[in-house]
Each structure stands twice: as structure tokens, then as C-alpha cells.
Design an enzyme around this catalytic site. Structure first.
Site, short mmCIF file in Angstrom:
data_model
loop_
_atom_site.label_atom_id
_atom_site.label_comp_id
_atom_site.label_asym_id
_atom_site.label_seq_id
_atom_site.Cartn_x
_atom_site.Cartn_y
_atom_site.Cartn_z
N ASP B 91 0.86 -1.18 0.00
CA ASP B 91 0.00 0.00 0.00
C ASP B 91 0.90 1.24 0.00
OD1 ASP B 91 1.07 0.05 2.50
OD2 ASP B 91 -0.83 0.10 3.57
N ASP B 276 -7.85 -7.67 0.03
CA ASP B 276 -6.94 -7.97 1.14
C ASP B 276 -7.64 -7.61 2.42
OD1 ASP B 276 -6.57 -4.94 0.81
OD2 ASP B 276 -5.51 -5.40 2.67
N CYS B 314 -10.70 -30.07 4.54
CA CYS B 314 -9.79 -28.94 4.32
C CYS B 314 -8.36 -29.45 4.09
CB CYS B 314 -9.83 -28.00 5.52
SG CYS B 314 -8.66 -26.64 5.41
N CYS B 316 -5.60 -27.80 4.47
CA CYS B 316 -4.57 -27.02 5.18
C CYS B 316 -3.74 -27.94 6.06
CB CYS B 316 -5.20 -25.89 5.99
SG CYS B 316 -5.75 -26.39 7.64
N CYS B 319 -5.65 -29.11 9.38
CA CYS B 319 -6.71 -30.12 9.24
C CYS B 319 -6.16 -31.42 8.67
CB CYS B 319 -7.84 -29.59 8.35
SG CYS B 319 -8.76 -28.25 9.12
N HIS B 345 -4.92 -22.37 8.71
CA HIS B 345 -6.24 -22.83 8.29
C HIS B 345 -7.05 -21.69 7.65
CE1 HIS B 345 -10.15 -24.76 8.24
NE2 HIS B 345 -10.61 -23.63 8.74
#
Lengths: 527, 421
Positions: B91, B276, B314, B316, B319, B345
Site C-alpha cells: 500500500d 486484502d 480442508c 490445510c 486439518c 487454516h
């Protein structure tokens, strides 16, 4: 000696075997292989000793996600204290249920360690020994109940089994410690003999011995304090936040005598574990003089909490005080000529230091470059395999849609073989520490555990040499001379760490954390 | 930058694009996790990359204070510094200047503020902002914009009043200065995005769009700024739609500060490509796991004995390693490792929401994807009215097959984050 693996499951299935043809010595350096036969029939887990056990808090290695735990080669064994899982009043029966629930490879019998200030009365010590022996008996009974003999018609044994380690009771009194050990060797009484069959003595059911150094150091310095000639320094302000609880920086002969008093009558072939050793110096002495096999990583993990990147090796390098030929600065040399054991990365000097964490280990990318060049500037250095010094490009990516493959073409795709990336730098971790970013501690924990792992590998390789014991003694002396045992760098880091915590942490919580930090690993979250 | 639209939704304004920058290809629409201080909190760059993330955000304001441009230049830029091999967006630092400093004064020259280190008056000009982003080396840089007046009591910028018009026009002048400075630098591998301002005033927004579209050939993409600061959601989506409808089709569109799953999908349907927010990573540290059935607060006692993972489907690391809700309940807010597990996650959850959108747009069934998502996520709790309205505006009626669904007016469902239960 019979093969312990072939015994009925109730007998400890953890075995410490000498790495040479010689028997393991009662006292003195021991090079061995520790094997655990899991009841599920998987190949035995093996650890070469002397070695490191990683400390945990609430069942996790502080600061590490599971993927990091799995990629950190230094983490082979973890020690999970039950009290960190259950904030309850623990009774031997409740403890028995916890063990049944956790099904670990090895458990530690409850012991009665007085937690009131030292010194303790004769009566309290006697009570402590008796109670610890009774609790050990209860633990073994529980183990017997849980252990179901291996069924002959199947490869998979039924039931669970754990190896029982016992805390060596007796506090700061050598006589009391000897008495506790002897009580483990006394023949069992008739009723217990029947209950614990085939055990003849309590010790027959014990897989190994544990020593917590914190209460022992406290007991010894309490004794010192009663002597009028030694000034009491325990009340100065820094003591509340220094990583070392007491001021005596050396492993006293008294401490070693206490450990020896416990071990003297016990069989030498069982593993011995020390918790909370205060320095690598202390670890080396306990290997050399007592013959300790396993050490927890508390010290190195605590260093990661306060922003210290360890940078030492065993045997000590010949000239580590000078910047290495590779241009990487070693740890600071103090006025007395001793080198720091690591870098206080809070220090402003590291803001512009873009080199890898340790000077006495290589990162993998540099070592690969060295291999390509004709003359290697840092030949002979070991590689630090941690995720900070030798990060690895992911071998696979989670894809979230079928078009994601367009992101993973050519050199950006999953590598066919392991692809190493440049190391994280001192300047980056300096930045993360000052901005209170948790990633700093994740990287430092992995690095520090790896340095400790390499340290133990160094110990073992010296012991493996033909003149093992003698050479080891010389190398210990060199190490002690080379590295600062008073660990000034820890004190400095603690002050810097506390400053950032005060400035960046959230109010009272932060101040509480500083007070508690002494006793615990990791840090509370700020949200 | 190479920007190519691969597919368009036949009903909504949603699209799938391929955006190639100096550090690889990022597929859009996408959600960008925020690494404010050059680290996704608690993780390493390699861990983030393994999650399937190809674009993250660093904050210019923070990196300029620490480690500072000198260190970044020595290190060879922020990519090298943090070990991040893929794309990076920064930014301009303008928003943090007014939100984190009470005494920042905006002048035509730039933003005047007190240095947090020395207390000395310091000026952040558009040129200076770009110069800092050059030192960072981000693949996408944002122009310095005038975000208008920040209300420290309301914690967001004010979206109405005369100051909004002034800020919008100044933002256009500052865009010109950013373009000039950037073009002269010769750093063509870095890409400059303009930021459309104008508060919630549709006339001002149109004027701003007119001016910025004129400069299309000199900017690589457009952000929609000045929103997600406490305005009503029903106003929010109308401004997003107004901007997305008019912005050039051959430029990526970035909606700043959007992170709730329902907001993301509405924005995607309206034609937004990038977003974002700190929400998924911050809420992770508070113990909240995002799932397709709605957020769950793992601090609640009901999870203490639940041996299931957060979401069995999931991918990730948390998980797929089988970490139980009970374990997470036991350590969350006490051990940093608990925060790391939920951060991994939640980042993957947001990536799945957006990846699912890409897949559905490619397959021509994005409207169905929206319907399924809302049914699972809000179920009987009721759909936010603004989402229903926003998606109707692009031809998707969430209530088509379920006329009995409760519709919640106002800003939508407030999730139960209570410590009891």
C-alpha cells in the site's frame, strides 16, 4: 543379558545398549543407542545418546506449527509434562487415567518433590521418599493392568504399554537420595510380588531415571545461603527475569555427588535423563562425570524465547573469535576472552547484518556454492539443517482451482528434487523481534534445537574415536575455556526482550508474562 | 504486467484472469493475506507459499519505520529480506499515516506527520511513497492517496462532507505525481495502481473514475479505496458496483480492506479481482476458525472434547494433519503454535473460497456456487439483505429456490463470539 524386546510386555521395552563392546560405565561418558519397541509392531525407534529431548508446553513444542515440528530433524523425542495438559490436582489414580489416554512411548512416575522453599526438614524429606516410592508402586500396578500380553496368533500386540521413568527423589540430601534408590532395589513384599509379577523389585519395572536440576540447584544454593560468608544476591532486581534462577554459574561437585548418590547402587544400563540443564557446559560435565544420556532442550528453547540465536559447536573450533573466512561474524568475545554462546539478535548491531544465524555452521545454499568453487572458504563446517538456515522450497502446493497450475509452471513449480533457498538472516530476525512478530521465535526455536542436536552429534563423534574418553575430557576443557558460561549474552537479551515486551505487549498482561517467563517456555499471545 | 481475462461469468460480472508479474503468475480473483511487518504472523515465507498463496501484502508505512529503506536496499528488497519468492503488493502508507497518527496534517505537498521515533515533523509526499515502494521492490505499488478525514472515535475515514471532494481531487493530482516519479525511475518491472476515491458520493466517484480512466495507459490497475470503513453495507456494494462497472475491463480491480467470505464473493460477482484484509489472520489469533458452515469460536467450552478436525475436507496443514478441535481449544490464545495452526487454516479457507469462485466461473456455474455457499454459510441463520440485493443487481437471486429463507436487514449476521456456551 537377555534381549529386553523379547520379554513380556510389562517389562520395560526401552533398551539402552552400549555402542561398543564394552559395558556401559556406572559413571563417566556413555555412548549408546536407545531403542523403544512400540507395541504396534513398528520398527524400533532409535536414538543415539547422549542426545536431546525437546521440551513441550501444553502438548506442543512452543512456537512451532506441526509442519515445522515434522521438518525439524533435531526433534526426535518430545517430553510432554502432564501438568501442562491438565491444570488439576493430580492423584496417582487420575494420573493413571491420563497415561491410559495418552498412550506415550514412555511415562514418568509421579514423584513428591517438595515445592516449598528450601531447606526441608528431615521429616519432609523422609515423607517425600516414602511417597515417591508408593506412587511408583501404584504406577507399576497401573501399567500391569494396562499391559495385555501379546497374542500369539497375531503380529499386532493388544493393549497399551508404556515405559516408566522415575524421578529420583531425595532432594539435596545425598543420604536421602541413596535411601530412595535402595528402596527401589529391595525385594517386593509378598502381596506386591504377586501383584507385580514377574517383577522382583520396583526397579525391575523402571525403564530409566530422571533428574530435575531446578530443585537441586535451589537446594544447593539454599545451603550456600545459610553460610554467612556468601552474600545473598538472589534479591537483586534482574533476578526476576534472568533465565537462570540462581547465581552459581558452575555445576558444582555437590550437584554431581547428589546425582551419583542416586545412581550408585542402580544398574548402569538404564537411560538417565536430565531436565533443565543450565548450559552446554553443565551438560558436558554431566556427560563426562556422571554419565547422563538424555537432556531436555529447555535451555536452548528458552534462548529462542528471548531472541538468542545459538552459535557454538562441540568440539569448539580452533579460532572462532575471528570473523570466519566466509565473512560471517562469530559471537561476541568478552573481556575475559570467552565467546558468547550465541547472538542477542535484539542488539542494534544486527540491524544491518545480512548473514545467516550461525558462524560455525553453514547454510545449505552456501555449502552448495562452496561445492562448486575450487577452494572452499569454510571447508569443514557442518550444515545447519534448520528451516531458518536451510529453508526448503515447498515440494507441493495446495491448489484451489484447476487453473492454479498456471501459477506453477517452469521454475516456479514444485521442484523435482529438494530445492534449498537462501537462509533467513540476522537482520530479518532482528526486525521481527523488534516488531514483536511471532515468526522470530519459530525460526529461532528450530535453529537452536538444531544447534543442540549438532552439539550432541559432536559429543558422540568424539566419544566414538578410539581414545574416546580421554579426548572427550580435553575437548570439554577446551569448550569451557572457549565459551562464556556466565552467559552474559542471555542477561543482555533478557533486558532487551523485556523492553520490547513492555513497549509492544499489552499492558498488565505483558508485565505478568515477564514475571512468569522464568518458569515457562513460549509466550502468551497478544491479539 | 501481463493481464489476460480467461473466462467471464455468463450471468454476473465475475471473471477469471491470469496476472503475470515479476515474481510469477497469480490467478484472479484472489484474496491477499497481509504480512504487515514482512511476515504473515507466526509463519515463514515457505509455509505461506505451500498454502497455495502467490500474492501477499506488505505495509509501506510499517516497513519504512522498521527496518527502513536502507536495510531493505542492502538486503536486495523486501522479497529477499523475508524470503518470499512470489508476488508482493504494497500500500502507499497513506491510510496508516492518518489512522495511526492523530496529528497527521494533509497538505498539497503531502502528508505531514510526527516521526514516531524522533518526534520531528516528517513529510510523506507521493514521490517519497513511491520511492519507499521502490526500495521495497513490490510487484504492485499503490499511489499515495488522500483518504480524507479520519475519525479516531469512529475508527474509520469519514465518507461524506466537503473534505471528501477535496481529498478525491487531491488524490488525482497525487496520482499524476506518482506516475511521473515512477516512470522516470525506469523501474518498469514494478506496477503502479491508481486508487479511486470519492467516499459514498456517487457523483464524486464518477468524476474520479472519469479522470482515472483517462490515465489508463499509465497505470497497471485500479483499486477501489475509501470504503470498508464503517459505511452501511448497502451503500458499500453500490459504490463497488459503480466503480467495477466503469473501470476498464483490461485492468485488474482491487477492493481494499475486504475479508469476510460473503463480502469477497459479492465483490467478485460485481467484477472485483483482488482483495486484502487482516481479518482471517487476526481472527485466527482470537481463536476463530473460518469454515464453509460459518466461523467457529474454538475458545468455547463445547469444543473441549471434540476430536474432529476443524474441517475434514480442508487441505490445510492443520486439518490434514488431523489436529483436533479439542487440541486447538486447549492451546489457543495460550500457545503461539495455536495461533499458527489457525492462521494456516484461515488463509487456506479464504483461498478455497476464491479458488472455488475461479473454478465455478471457468465451469460456467458461478451463480450456483454463490447459492450453495450462502446456503451452507448462513443456512437458517438468515441471509444478509445487502448480499441478496447486491447479487440481484448482477442477476443472481439467492432466494430463488428457497423463498422461506430468513433475510436479515442491516449489515448482516453478527457471529456469536461469546466465551460462554
Amino acid at each position: 543379558m537377555t534381549d529386553p524386546y523379547s520379554q513380556p510386555r510389562f517389562i520395560p521395552n526401552i533398551a539402552l545398549r552400549s555402542a561398543s563392546s564394552a559395558e556401559l560405565p556406572l559413571f563417566g561418558p556413555r555412548l549408546a543407542r536407545l531403542g523403544v519397541q512400540r507395541p504396534d509392531g513398528s520398527p524400533p525407534l532409535e536414538v543415539y545418546t547422549p542426545a536431546l529431548i525437546t521440551a513441550t508446553s501444553r502438548g506442543v513444542v512452543p512456537h512451532l506449527s506441526r509442519d515445522h515440528v515434522r521438518t525439524t530433524q533435531a526433534i526426535r523425542w518430545v517430553h510432554v509434562p502432564f501438568e501442562s495438559l491438565y491444570a488439576l490436582r493430580v492423584t496417582p489414580h487420575a494420573w493413571e487415567l491420563y497415561v491410559a489416554a495418552c498412550n506415550p512411548d514412555a511415562v514418568v512416575a509421579l514423584s513428591d518433590t517438595p515445592f516449598t522453599p528450601h531447606p526441608h526438614s528431615q521429616k519432609r524429606l523422609t515423607k517425600s521418599i516414602e511417597r515417591s516410592a508408593i506412587w511408583l508402586l501404584e504406577t507399576l500396578k497401573a501399567q500391569k493392568k494396562g499391559a495385555i500380553p501379546v497374542a500369539e496368533d497375531t503380529d499386532i500386540p493388544q493393549g497399551r504399554h508404556s515405559n516408566v521413568f522415575v524421578h529420583m527423589a531425595g532432594g539435596g540430601s545425598a543420604q536421602a537420595r541413596t535411601a530412595f534408590s535402595q528402596s527401589m532395589l529391595e525385594p517386593l513384599e509378598t502381596r506386591e510380588l504377586e501383584q507385580l509379577k514377574p517383577l522382583q523389585r520396583l526397579d525391575d519395572g523402571v525403564a530409566g531415571y530422571i533428574f530435575d536440576l531446578v530443585p537441586l540447584h535451589q537446594a544447593l544454593s539454599a545451603k550456600e545461603r545459610t553460610a554467612p560468608s556468601i552474600p545473598d544476591e538472589s534479591h537483586n532486581a534482574m533476578n526476576t527475569i534472568t533465565p537462570r534462577a540462581e547465581d552459581s554459574s558452575h555445576t558444582s561437585p555437590e550437584l554431581q555427588n547428589l546425582l551419583k548418590a542416586s545412581l550408585h547402587d542402580l544398574p548402569p544400563h538404564k537411560p538417565r535423563l536430565v531436565n533443565s540443564a543450565r548450559s552446554p557446559h553443565e551438560i558436558l560435565r554431566l556427560i563426562r562425570d556422571v554419565g547422563i544420556d538424555l537432556f531436555d532442550g529447555h535451555w536452548a528453547q528458552r534462548a529462542a524465547d528471548i531472541g538468542v540465536a545459538l552459535d557454538f559447536c562441540f568440539p569448539a573450533p580452533a579460532h572462532s573469535a575471528e570473523p570466519r573466512k566466509s565473512g560471517i561474524l562469530g559471537p561476541r568475545r568478552r573481556d575475559d576472552g570467552a565467546n558468547d554462546l550465541g547472538h542477542n539478535l535484539y542488539n542494534a548491531a544486527y540491524a544491518h547484518d545480512h548473514s545467516r544465524l550461525a558462524s560455525c555452521y553453514l547454510d545449505t545454499v552456501s555449502s552448495q556454492k562452496n561445492a562448486d568453487s575450487a577452494v572452499s572458504p569454510s571447508a569443514g563446517l557442518r550444515i545447519c539443517p534448520c528451516a531458518a538456515c536451510s529453508p526448503v522450497a515447498p515440494s507441493a502446493y495446495i491448489t484451489h482451482s484447476s487453473v492454479d497450475k498456471l501459477s506453477y509452471t517452469d521454475e516456479m513449480g514444485p521442484p523435482e528434487s529438494k530445492r534449498y533457498l537462501p537462509p533467513f538472516t540476522r537482520s530479518y530476525i532482528h526486525h521481527l523481534l523488534h516488531t514483536h512478530e511471532m515468526s522470530a521465535h519459530s525460526l529461532l526455536v528450530m535453529h537452536n534445537l538444531s544447534v543442540m542436536d549438532a552439539f550432541f552429534a559432536g559429543v558422540r563423534s568424539v566419544l566414538e574415536s578410539p581414545s574416546g574418553g580421554d579426548t572427550f575430557g580435553e575437548k570439554v576443557d577446551e569448550f569451557v575455556q572457549m565459551y562464556d558460561e556466565s552467559m552474559v549474552v542471555f542477561d543482555e537479551a533478557t533486558v532487551d526482550w523485556a523492553e520490547v515486551e513492555r513497549a509492544r505487549g499489552k499492558g498488565r498482561m505483558a508485565r505478568e508474562k515477564i514475571k512468569q517467563a522464568e518458569s515457562s517456555l513460549g509466550r502468551a499471545l497478544d491479539l | 504486467m501481463e493481464f489476460e481475462v480467461l473466462a467471464r461469468c455468463h450471468t454476473t460480472r465475475a471473471r477469471v484472469s491470469r496476472m503475470k508479474l515479476a515474481h510469477g503468475v497469480t490467478m484472479l480473483p484472489t484474496f491477499m493475506p497481509v504480512a504487515t511487518q514482512a511476515a504473515i504472523k507466526g509463519l515463514t515465507a515457505q509455509q505461506v507459499e505451500a498454502l497455495g498463496i502467490t500474492l501477499i501484502l506488505n505495509n509501506t508505512y510499517h516497513l519504512n519505520l522498521r527496518p527502513g529503506t536502507e536495510v531493505l536496499k542492502e538486503a536486495g528488497g523486501a522479497h529477499q529480506f523475508q524470503g518470499w519468492r512470489r508476488n508482493l503488493l504494497t500500500d502507499s502508507g497513506g491510510f496508516q499515516l492518518v489512522s495511526l497518527n492523530k496529528f497527521t496534517k494533509i497538505t498539497e505537498e503531502g502528508a505531514l506527520f510526527e516521526s514516531p521515533f524522533t518526534g520531528e515533523p516528517t513529510m510523506l509526499t507521493p514521490e517519497e511513497s513511491i520511492s519507499i515502494q521502490h526500495a521495497i521492490g513490490s510487484d504492485i505499488m499503490m499511489q499515495l492517496d488522500d483518504v480524507g478525514k479520519f475519525s479516531h472515535s469512529l475508527l474509520h475515514t469519514l465518507t461524506t462532507g466537503p473534505r471528501v471532494g477535496e481529498a478525491m481531487w487531491r488524490t488525482i493530482r497525487w496520482l499524476d505525481r506518482c506516475i511521473e516519479f515512477h516512470e522516470k525511475s525506469g523501474r518498469s518491472h514494478q506496477n503502479l495502481f491508481a486508487i479511486v476515491q470519492g467516499g459514498i458520493d456517487s457523483v464524486l466517484r464518477d468524476q474520479c473514475l472519469n479522470e482515472m480512466i483517462k490515465r489508463k495507459d499509465r497505470v497497471a490497475g485500479y483499486a477501489i479505496g475509501g470504503l470498508s470503513g464503517g459505511e452501511e453495507k448497502d451503500v458499500f456494494w453500490r459504490i463497488i458496483k459503480q466503480c467495477a462497472d466503469r473501470l476498464p475491463a483490461d485492468r485488474p480491480r482491487y477492493s481494499m480492506g475486504i475479508g469476510f467470505a460473503e463480502d469477497l464473493l459479492v465483490c467478485v460477482a460485481l467484477g472485483v479481482d483482488m482483495a486484502d484484509c487482516v481479518f482471517p489472520t487476526r481472527t485466527a489469533r482470537f481463536g476463530v476458525a473460518l469454515t464453509f458452515s460459518g466461523p467457529i469460536n474454538l475458545r468455547l467450552g463445547k469444543h473441549a472434547a471434540d476430536l474432529q478436525p476443524i474441517d475434514g475436507t480442508c487441505p490445510c496443514p492443520t486439518c490434514s494433519d488431523g489436529t483436533s478441535r479439542a487440541m486447538l481449544h486447549h492451546i489457543i490464545t495460550l500457545e503461539t503454535a495455536g495461533a499458527h495452526a489457525l492462521t494456516q487454516h484461515n488463509i487456506v479457507f479464504e483461498a478455497r473460497v476464491m479458488g472455488g469462485a475461479r473454478e465455478a466461473i471457468m465451469n460456467g456455474n458461478f451463480p450456483d456456487y454463490l447459492k450453495t455457499f450462502f446456503a451452507n454459510y448462513f443456512g437458517d441463520a438468515g441471509y444478509p439483505e445487502w448480499c441478496v440485493n447486491a447479487l440481484r443487481s448482477v442477476g443472481v437471486d439467492l432466494l430463488e429456490d428457497r423463498p422461506d429463507t430468513k433475510v436479515i436487514s442491516g449489515d448482516g449476521t453478527v457471529w456469536e463470539y461469546s466465551d460462554r456456551a
